[in-house]
Design a protein around this motif. Structure first.
Motif, PDB file in Angstrom:
ATOM      1  N   ASN A   6      36.246 -30.443  24.598  1.00  0.00           N
ATOM      2  CA  ASN A   6      36.070 -31.777  24.038  1.00  0.00           C
ATOM      3  C   ASN A   6      35.294 -31.683  22.721  1.00  0.00           C
ATOM      4  OD1 ASN A   6      35.461 -34.486  23.466  1.00  0.00           O
ATOM      5  ND2 ASN A   6      35.448 -35.027  25.648  1.00  0.00           N
ATOM      6  N   VAL A   7      35.997 -31.891  21.621  1.00  0.00           N
ATOM      7  CA  VAL A   7      35.373 -31.806  20.296  1.00  0.00           C
ATOM      8  C   VAL A   7      34.337 -32.911  20.111  1.00  0.00           C
ATOM      9  CG1 VAL A   7      35.826 -31.997  17.821  1.00  0.00           C
ATOM     10  CG2 VAL A   7      37.360 -30.660  19.267  1.00  0.00           C
ATOM     11  N   SER A   8      34.600 -34.076  20.677  1.00  0.00           N
ATOM     12  CA  SER A   8      33.694 -35.219  20.507  1.00  0.00           C
ATOM     13  C   SER A   8      32.345 -34.998  21.172  1.00  0.00           C
ATOM     14  CB  SER A   8      34.339 -36.487  21.071  1.00  0.00           C
ATOM     15  OG  SER A   8      35.542 -36.787  20.384  1.00  0.00           O
ATOM     16  N   ASP A   9      32.288 -34.101  22.151  1.00  0.00           N
ATOM     17  CA  ASP A   9      31.006 -33.807  22.789  1.00  0.00           C
ATOM     18  C   ASP A   9      30.080 -33.026  21.851  1.00  0.00           C
ATOM     19  OD1 ASP A   9      31.719 -35.085  25.086  1.00  0.00           O
ATOM     20  OD2 ASP A   9      32.299 -33.261  26.176  1.00  0.00           O
ATOM     21  N   GLN A  28      21.627 -31.988  20.424  1.00  0.00           N
ATOM     22  CA  GLN A  28      20.577 -31.999  21.436  1.00  0.00           C
ATOM     23  C   GLN A  28      21.081 -31.255  22.667  1.00  0.00           C
ATOM     24  OE1 GLN A  28      19.546 -36.095  22.162  1.00  0.00           O
ATOM     25  NE2 GLN A  28      18.343 -36.292  20.279  1.00  0.00           N
ATOM     26  N   GLY A  29      20.252 -30.384  23.205  1.00  0.00           N
ATOM     27  CA  GLY A  29      20.649 -29.632  24.387  1.00  0.00           C
ATOM     28  C   GLY A  29      19.706 -28.478  24.640  1.00  0.00           C
ATOM     29  N   ASP A  30      19.839 -27.864  25.805  1.00  0.00           N
ATOM     30  CA  ASP A  30      18.991 -26.730  26.139  1.00  0.00           C
ATOM     31  C   ASP A  30      19.571 -25.447  25.547  1.00  0.00           C
ATOM     32  OD1 ASP A  30      21.156 -26.057  27.751  1.00  0.00           O
ATOM     33  OD2 ASP A  30      20.222 -26.809  29.588  1.00  0.00           O
ATOM     34  N   LYS A  31      18.947 -24.320  25.890  1.00  0.00           N
ATOM     35  CA  LYS A  31      19.348 -23.043  25.315  1.00  0.00           C
ATOM     36  C   LYS A  31      20.781 -22.687  25.677  1.00  0.00           C
ATOM     37  CE  LYS A  31      17.792 -18.244  24.884  1.00  0.00           C
ATOM     38  NZ  LYS A  31      16.752 -17.258  25.298  1.00  0.00           N
ATOM     39  N   ARG A  32      21.168 -22.917  26.914  1.00  0.00           N
ATOM     40  CA  ARG A  32      22.534 -22.600  27.336  1.00  0.00           C
ATOM     41  C   ARG A  32      23.543 -23.460  26.582  1.00  0.00           C
ATOM     42  NH1 ARG A  32      26.235 -24.697  30.486  1.00  0.00           N
ATOM     43  NH2 ARG A  32      24.840 -26.406  31.077  1.00  0.00           N
ATOM     44  N   GLU A  33      23.248 -24.733  26.442  1.00  0.00           N
ATOM     45  CA  GLU A  33      24.144 -25.638  25.723  1.00  0.00           C
ATOM     46  C   GLU A  33      24.202 -25.286  24.230  1.00  0.00           C
ATOM     47  OE1 GLU A  33      23.663 -29.709  28.412  1.00  0.00           O
ATOM     48  OE2 GLU A  33      22.173 -29.213  26.860  1.00  0.00           O
ATOM     49  N   PHE A  34      23.072 -24.805  23.719  1.00  0.00           N
ATOM     50  CA  PHE A  34      23.028 -24.400  22.311  1.00  0.00           C
ATOM     51  C   PHE A  34      24.016 -23.266  22.045  1.00  0.00           C
ATOM     52  CE2 PHE A  34      21.383 -21.420  19.146  1.00  0.00           C
ATOM     53  CZ  PHE A  34      21.227 -22.228  18.037  1.00  0.00           C
ATOM     54  N   TRP A  35      23.954 -22.208  22.855  1.00  0.00           N
ATOM     55  CA  TRP A  35      24.833 -21.062  22.628  1.00  0.00           C
ATOM     56  C   TRP A  35      26.286 -21.400  22.951  1.00  0.00           C
ATOM     57  CZ3 TRP A  35      23.285 -17.651  19.503  1.00  0.00           C
ATOM     58  CH2 TRP A  35      21.941 -17.296  19.423  1.00  0.00           C
ATOM     59  N   ASN A  36      26.492 -22.294  23.886  1.00  0.00           N
ATOM     60  CA  ASN A  36      27.843 -22.746  24.179  1.00  0.00           C
ATOM     61  C   ASN A  36      28.424 -23.509  22.986  1.00  0.00           C
ATOM     62  OD1 ASN A  36      30.128 -23.148  25.908  1.00  0.00           O
ATOM     63  ND2 ASN A  36      29.427 -25.242  26.289  1.00  0.00           N
ATOM     64  N   ALA A  37      27.582 -24.329  22.348  1.00  0.00           N
ATOM     65  CA  ALA A  37      28.020 -25.076  21.168  1.00  0.00           C
ATOM     66  C   ALA A  37      28.315 -24.133  20.006  1.00  0.00           C
ATOM     67  CB  ALA A  37      26.952 -26.096  20.771  1.00  0.00           C
ATOM     68  N   ILE A  38      27.480 -23.116  19.818  1.00  0.00           N
ATOM     69  CA  ILE A  38      27.705 -22.142  18.745  1.00  0.00           C
ATOM     70  C   ILE A  38      29.064 -21.472  18.918  1.00  0.00           C
ATOM     71  CG2 ILE A  38      26.994 -19.868  17.898  1.00  0.00           C
ATOM     72  CD1 ILE A  38      25.282 -21.934  16.716  1.00  0.00           C
ATOM     73  N   SER A  39      29.377 -21.087  20.148  1.00  0.00           N
ATOM     74  CA  SER A  39      30.650 -20.421  20.419  1.00  0.00           C
ATOM     75  C   SER A  39      31.833 -21.332  20.104  1.00  0.00           C
ATOM     76  CB  SER A  39      30.691 -19.983  21.885  1.00  0.00           C
ATOM     77  OG  SER A  39      31.950 -19.433  22.210  1.00  0.00           O
ATOM     78  N   ARG A  40      31.746 -22.574  20.509  1.00  0.00           N
ATOM     79  CA  ARG A  40      32.856 -23.503  20.295  1.00  0.00           C
ATOM     80  C   ARG A  40      32.984 -23.908  18.826  1.00  0.00           C
ATOM     81  NH1 ARG A  40      32.572 -27.403  25.731  1.00  0.00           N
ATOM     82  NH2 ARG A  40      33.259 -25.756  27.181  1.00  0.00           N
ATOM     83  N   ILE A  41      31.859 -24.100  18.166  1.00  0.00           N
ATOM     84  CA  ILE A  41      31.902 -24.444  16.739  1.00  0.00           C
ATOM     85  C   ILE A  41      32.475 -23.279  15.935  1.00  0.00           C
ATOM     86  CG2 ILE A  41      30.468 -24.944  14.720  1.00  0.00           C
ATOM     87  CD1 ILE A  41      28.634 -26.538  16.610  1.00  0.00           C
ATOM     88  N   ILE A  79      36.375 -35.301  11.619  1.00  0.00           N
ATOM     89  CA  ILE A  79      36.654 -35.379  13.049  1.00  0.00           C
ATOM     90  C   ILE A  79      37.390 -36.681  13.388  1.00  0.00           C
ATOM     91  CG2 ILE A  79      35.650 -35.262  15.359  1.00  0.00           C
ATOM     92  CD1 ILE A  79      35.167 -32.772  13.607  1.00  0.00           C
ATOM     93  N   ASP A  80      38.413 -36.552  14.222  1.00  0.00           N
ATOM     94  CA  ASP A  80      39.110 -37.714  14.775  1.00  0.00           C
ATOM     95  C   ASP A  80      38.638 -37.885  16.214  1.00  0.00           C
ATOM     96  OD1 ASP A  80      40.753 -39.715  15.616  1.00  0.00           O
ATOM     97  OD2 ASP A  80      42.634 -38.612  15.347  1.00  0.00           O
ATOM     98  N   GLN A  81      37.862 -38.915  16.455  1.00  0.00           N
ATOM     99  CA  GLN A  81      37.294 -39.136  17.790  1.00  0.00           C
ATOM    100  C   GLN A  81      38.107 -40.127  18.614  1.00  0.00           C
ATOM    101  OE1 GLN A  81      33.416 -40.329  16.294  1.00  0.00           O
ATOM    102  NE2 GLN A  81      32.521 -38.359  16.914  1.00  0.00           N
ATOM    103  N   ALA A  89      39.644 -34.434  17.873  1.00  0.00           N
ATOM    104  CA  ALA A  89      40.392 -33.437  17.118  1.00  0.00           C
ATOM    105  C   ALA A  89      39.735 -33.249  15.760  1.00  0.00           C
ATOM    106  CB  ALA A  89      41.851 -33.862  16.950  1.00  0.00           C
ATOM    107  N   VAL A  90      40.035 -32.118  15.138  1.00  0.00           N
ATOM    108  CA  VAL A  90      39.538 -31.828  13.795  1.00  0.00           C
ATOM    109  C   VAL A  90      40.678 -32.077  12.816  1.00  0.00           C
ATOM    110  CG1 VAL A  90      38.521 -30.094  12.278  1.00  0.00           C
ATOM    111  CG2 VAL A  90      37.934 -30.114  14.707  1.00  0.00           C
ATOM    112  N   MET A  91      40.441 -32.965  11.853  1.00  0.00           N
ATOM    113  CA  MET A  91      41.496 -33.342  10.910  1.00  0.00           C
ATOM    114  C   MET A  91      41.459 -32.540   9.617  1.00  0.00           C
ATOM    115  SD  MET A  91      41.742 -37.484  11.256  1.00  0.00           S
ATOM    116  CE  MET A  91      40.023 -37.818  10.902  1.00  0.00           C
ATOM    117  N   GLY A  92      40.291 -32.058   9.228  1.00  0.00           N
ATOM    118  CA  GLY A  92      40.216 -31.336   7.962  1.00  0.00           C
ATOM    119  C   GLY A  92      38.832 -30.783   7.724  1.00  0.00           C
TER     120      GLY A  92
END
Length: 261
Positions: A6-9, A28-41, A79-81, A89-92
């Motif tokens: 989910n890109v919008s998350d 905003q998030g804890d350490k686990r969420e931080f590294w999860n976000a880095i991977s997805r970004i 971002i298209d939310q 989705a990511v538009m550009g």
């Protein structure tokens, strides 16, 4: 451009600005969420970077997560939310950064400049010709407090040049040997702190320093007792200059007086 997650998350705004840490400012998030976000970004950046390269006919992407992480560039994601899937989705995307460039104006004058540069610009094919490209570009101009004519563009496509002509009346590109493009008023709009004129008839600072060093060199003279005036050596003078008339007469008389009778 949709993803398995989910890109919008991750991206809460329609336009998200990323820098070398790859994390949105409002994350905003804890350490686990931080590294999860880095991977997805990172996955988002790499995917849209590859799409941009393919659209421009490049063999390698200009924009990757690693390159952004190791630079001072800024990446704007559109971002298209409101997608039907609900995942967003990511538009550009649009990437900027300052570069030290050597550029010629239309008169052939040479300048060293440090302008803001457009390094990559891409809108997904499904969202082109819908005003999203201009929306993203306008956001960047406002965020950077800059006018379109003041930026330098790295390898712009013909489509991008038509975009600038249509929306900003930039129709006289000055193409450079380093593949950057600027426009007529670019040089007049640069501040003095960001630009210096390079005189082709003036020697380089290195050459000037060498020339100055040479002009300051003087013939060193002996010092101390080695610099005192030495008396003339009569023997040396006779050997090298020949005896004078007086010396020849004295020498002749001396030889005659000493000759055996």
């Amino acid at each position: 451009m949709e993803f398995r997650f989910n890109v919008s998350d991750i991206f809460k705004k329609q336009i998200v600005e990323l820098n070398h840490n790859l994390i949105p400012p409002d994350f905003q998030g804890d350490k686990r969420e931080f590294w999860n976000a880095i991977s997805r970004i990172s996955e988002v950046i790499n995917t849209i970077g590859e799409a941009s390269a393919a659209a421009q006919g490049l063999t390698k992407p200009i924009t990757t997560a690693d390159r952004l992480r190791n630079s001072d560039h800024k990446l704007y994601l559109l971002i298209d939310q409101t997608t039907t899937s609900g995942k967003g989705a990511v538009m550009g995307m649009l990437k900027t950064g300052h570069k030290v460039l050597y550029l010629f104006d239309k008169h052939g004058q040479h300048f060293q400049v440090s302008p803001l540069c457009i390094l990559d610009f891409y809108v997904h094919e499904s969202h082109q010709r819908s005003g999203w490209g201009k929306y993203l570009f306008e956001h960047m101009l406002q965020a950077e407090h800059i006018q379109p004519v003041e930026v330098a563009i790295d390898r712009p496509s013909e489509k991008f040049l038509r975009f600038l002509n249509k929306h900003y009346n930039l129709n006289s590109p000055v193409k450079q040997m380093n593949n950057y493009v600027v426009f007529d008023d670019f040089f007049t709009r640069q501040s003095e702190s960001m630009m210096s004129y390079l005189d082709p008839h003036k020697s380089s600072p290195t050459a000037q320093k060498i020339s100055g060093d040479r002009s300051q060199q003087t013939q060193s003279s002996p010092i101390g007792r080695y610099g005192s005036v030495r008396p003339t050596c009569s023997i040396g003078q006779i050997i090298h200059s020949g005896p004078s008339a007086h010396d020849r007469r004295s020498l002749s008389q001396n030889i005659t007086s000493q000759a055996p009778i």
